[in-house]
Design a protein around this motif. Structure first.
Motif, mmCIF file in Angstrom:
data_model
loop_
_atom_site.group_PDB
_atom_site.id
_atom_site.type_symbol
_atom_site.label_atom_id
_atom_site.label_comp_id
_atom_site.label_asym_id
_atom_site.label_seq_id
_atom_site.Cartn_x
_atom_site.Cartn_y
_atom_site.Cartn_z
ATOM 1 N N ARG A 250 -6.924 -0.635 14.368
ATOM 2 C CA ARG A 250 -7.033 -1.979 14.935
ATOM 3 C C ARG A 250 -7.022 -3.031 13.819
ATOM 4 O O ARG A 250 -6.373 -4.082 13.939
ATOM 5 N N ILE A 251 -7.700 -2.741 12.729
ATOM 6 C CA ILE A 251 -7.748 -3.691 11.620
ATOM 7 C C ILE A 251 -6.367 -3.906 11.023
ATOM 8 O O ILE A 251 -5.942 -5.048 10.787
ATOM 9 N N VAL A 252 -5.635 -2.830 10.745
ATOM 10 C CA VAL A 252 -4.332 -2.998 10.090
ATOM 11 C C VAL A 252 -3.333 -3.688 11.019
ATOM 12 O O VAL A 252 -2.448 -4.416 10.554
ATOM 13 N N LEU B 17 0.852 -1.185 0.000
ATOM 14 C CA LEU B 17 0.000 0.000 0.000
ATOM 15 C C LEU B 17 0.887 1.234 0.000
ATOM 16 O O LEU B 17 1.869 1.311 0.751
ATOM 17 N N LEU B 18 0.532 2.208 -0.822
ATOM 18 C CA LEU B 18 1.207 3.499 -0.847
ATOM 19 C C LEU B 18 0.245 4.569 -0.355
ATOM 20 O O LEU B 18 -0.876 4.679 -0.868
ATOM 21 N N LYS C 174 2.816 -3.484 5.434
ATOM 22 C CA LYS C 174 2.742 -3.381 3.972
ATOM 23 C C LYS C 174 2.525 -1.938 3.499
ATOM 24 O O LYS C 174 2.493 -1.693 2.298
ATOM 25 N N ILE C 175 2.362 -1.002 4.443
ATOM 26 C CA ILE C 175 2.059 0.387 4.090
ATOM 27 C C ILE C 175 3.336 1.216 4.057
ATOM 28 O O ILE C 175 4.132 1.183 4.994
ATOM 29 N N THR C 176 3.522 1.961 2.991
ATOM 30 C CA THR C 176 4.588 2.961 2.900
ATOM 31 C C THR C 176 3.937 4.342 2.953
ATOM 32 O O THR C 176 3.134 4.681 2.068
#
Length: 499
Positions: free
Chosen positions: A90-92, A37-38, A100-102
């Motif tokens: 909470r979900i992430v 994810l960006l 996975k997030i940048t």
């Protein structure tokens, strides 16, 4: 995917509701897929991280604005911004998505390379340009312009007080004891006015035309009762469908019996305001759901008016003066602070420069396919939520559908999926948005095309869409699958360069 040399199988742009929802679906339905994810901002949440104005809250209930896979646990179903951010965080964390997030990664352009079956995505990170490649590009970039809100063209040069826009709310704004004029009558204004009224000297909502409003409790009594007697997921599922059906009924009732709905809405407001009710102030010149209805949770706006902390004025602005607003009928509204809640500007594909083998993609020339893909554009999907229901309802079904397509590609060895529409298609076009709201009308020229019937359509009926996407075969004769051996293509390119 099979013989794919892209950096990722799936690249998700945007870590708001849409992007997080897609990541969660990939974790559940496509556990073998690589994805990233960006996010252009420094934190997740999208809309709920951007907007910081007083009272920021959902204008849909969280049992439908929440995801189908993750129950909403708070007592209030009309939730404030921080509670929604807690839910997303909470979900992430629980689903292993955060790594996975940048963050601080703004996507500038994306070009589909048909020889390699990859999207070449140019990312701006702190002034540096980086290239990321992915087989599938999923845009969860929302629907409005994060940088430039709608400019109503006001000349505010003579006003000596402070001017703020809700999209860029200053953290240092002290409005205690100040006279505030909020220009606008949409969901943002209806939220800000009662929230500021507790501390301000007085808050005036200045509207050019009225907006249809409806009130409901912030707490869903049935939902809270069900949670006490049923397992959490069962209680959530029942509440979610209850609210979906109520939303659907209210919208369709407004379209088929507008006069009865007008009467019911007007009586409700009149009953709440009593002798302070003025029909002209609360009766729009259009039918309910020709524009989105504004929610007034717990009657907070009406209570602020009854307490003389807030008022609603209808009129046209002649000029902004040094100490307030002058209307064309001569009235003067004093102000120390002016809030320009005049609306949003829509944006397509997050303003990313999308191209296909180097040729720019004009989305206004493409047809929607099943509400999430576009004609003749491979391995590309977006989320544009419902106007007549909660945004997340579409995000959920789009994510699930795309995951099914990805799994079908894996099973058949394909790495390209494209909705094929011939030039002589003969489709009958339909209005993509049958709504009269200003932000919709101003943006129709940039919107993708809409046909009368599925699959070439962005529909506004969740129950119909959910069934259609769940039951229609993936191979429907329109979505064409192919396989490009990216390794072979890369080798051939290297050979050509050597020669």
């Amino acid at each position: 995917m099979a013989q794919n040399t892209c950096d990722h199988d799936v690249l998700i742009v945007g870590a708001g509701i849409s992007g997080i929802g897609m990541a969660a679906h990939l974790e559940m339905m496509c556990p073998g897929r690589s994805y990233a994810l960006l996010e252009r901002r420094s934190d997740l949440g999208g809309t709920w991280d951007l907007f910081r104005y007083p009272g920021i809250r959902s204008d849909s209930d969280m049992h439908t604005l929440g995801f189908v896979f993750e129950p909403w646990r708070h007592e209030k179903s009309i939730a404030d911004g921080p509670s929604i951010l807690d839910y997303l965080n909470r979900i992430v964390d629980e689903r292993g998505i955060r790594d996975k997030i940048t963050f601080d990664a703004k996507v500038a352009s994306a070009d589909w390379d048909s020889t390699a079956a990859c999207w070449n995505v140019t990312v701006d990170r702190g002034g540096r340009s980086e290239l990321v490649t992915a087989n599938w590009l999923y845009l969860g970039t929302g629907y409005y312009d994060y940088d430039d809100p709608y400019d109503a063209g006001f000349d505010l040069s003579a006003f000596e007080g402070r001017v703020v826009h809700p999209q860029f709310w200053p953290s240092d704004l002290d409005y205690a004891g100040k006279r505030v004029v909020v220009v606008g009558s949409g969901a943002t204004a209806v939220t800000i006015v009662p929230s500021m009224a507790d501390r301000a000297a007085h808050v005036t909502m200045l509207q050019r035309t009225p907006t249809w409003m409806f009130a409901r409790p912030a707490k869903d009594r049935i939902a809270n009762t069900l949670r006490k007697i049923l397992p959490e997921k069962a209680a959530y599922a029942i509440t979610r469908w209850k609210n979906i059906l109520l939303q659907d009924f209210a919208f369709k009732r407004s379209r088929t019996h507008p006069e009865k709905v007008k009467e019911a809405l007007s009586k409700r407001i009149e009953g709440k305001l009593g002798d302070r009710y003025d029909k002209a102030t609360w009766t729009p010149p259009y039918d309910p759901w020709d524009q989105r209805l504004c929610l007034v949770p717990d009657d907070d706006l009406f209570e602020a008016i009854k307490a003389d902390k807030a008022s609603v004025v209808t009129g046209h602005i002649q000029a902004f003066e040094k100490d307030g607003v002058r209307l064309t009928d001569g009235r003067h509204i004093p102000a120390d602070i002016i809030v320009t809640a005049t609306g949003l500007s829509l944006a397509i594909a997050g303003k990313i420069a999308v191209s296909q083998d180097g040729a720019p993609v004009n989305f206004a020339e493409r047809f929607y396919y099943k509400g999430c893909m576009f004609s003749n554009l491979p391995n590309f999907s977006v989320v544009f939520g419902y106007l007549n229901a909660s945004w997340t309802l579409r995000a959920d079904i789009n994510s699930e559908y795309v995951c099914k397509v990805l799994n079908h590609m894996q099973a058949t060895g394909a790495n390209v999926a494209v909705p094929v529409l011939p030039a002589d298609h003969g489709l009958v076009e339909d209005d993509v948005f049958d709504f009269s709201s200003g932000y919709i009308q101003r943006s129709k020229h940039i919107m993708p095309k809409n046909a009368v019937d599925l699959p070439w359509r962005l529909n506004q009926d969740y129950r119909f869409d959910r069934k259609a996407l769940a039951t229609a075969p993936i191979e429907d004769g329109v979505l064409r699958f192919d396989r490009v051996d990216a390794r072979r293509a890369a080798a051939e390119q290297q050979l050509e360069a050597a020669e």
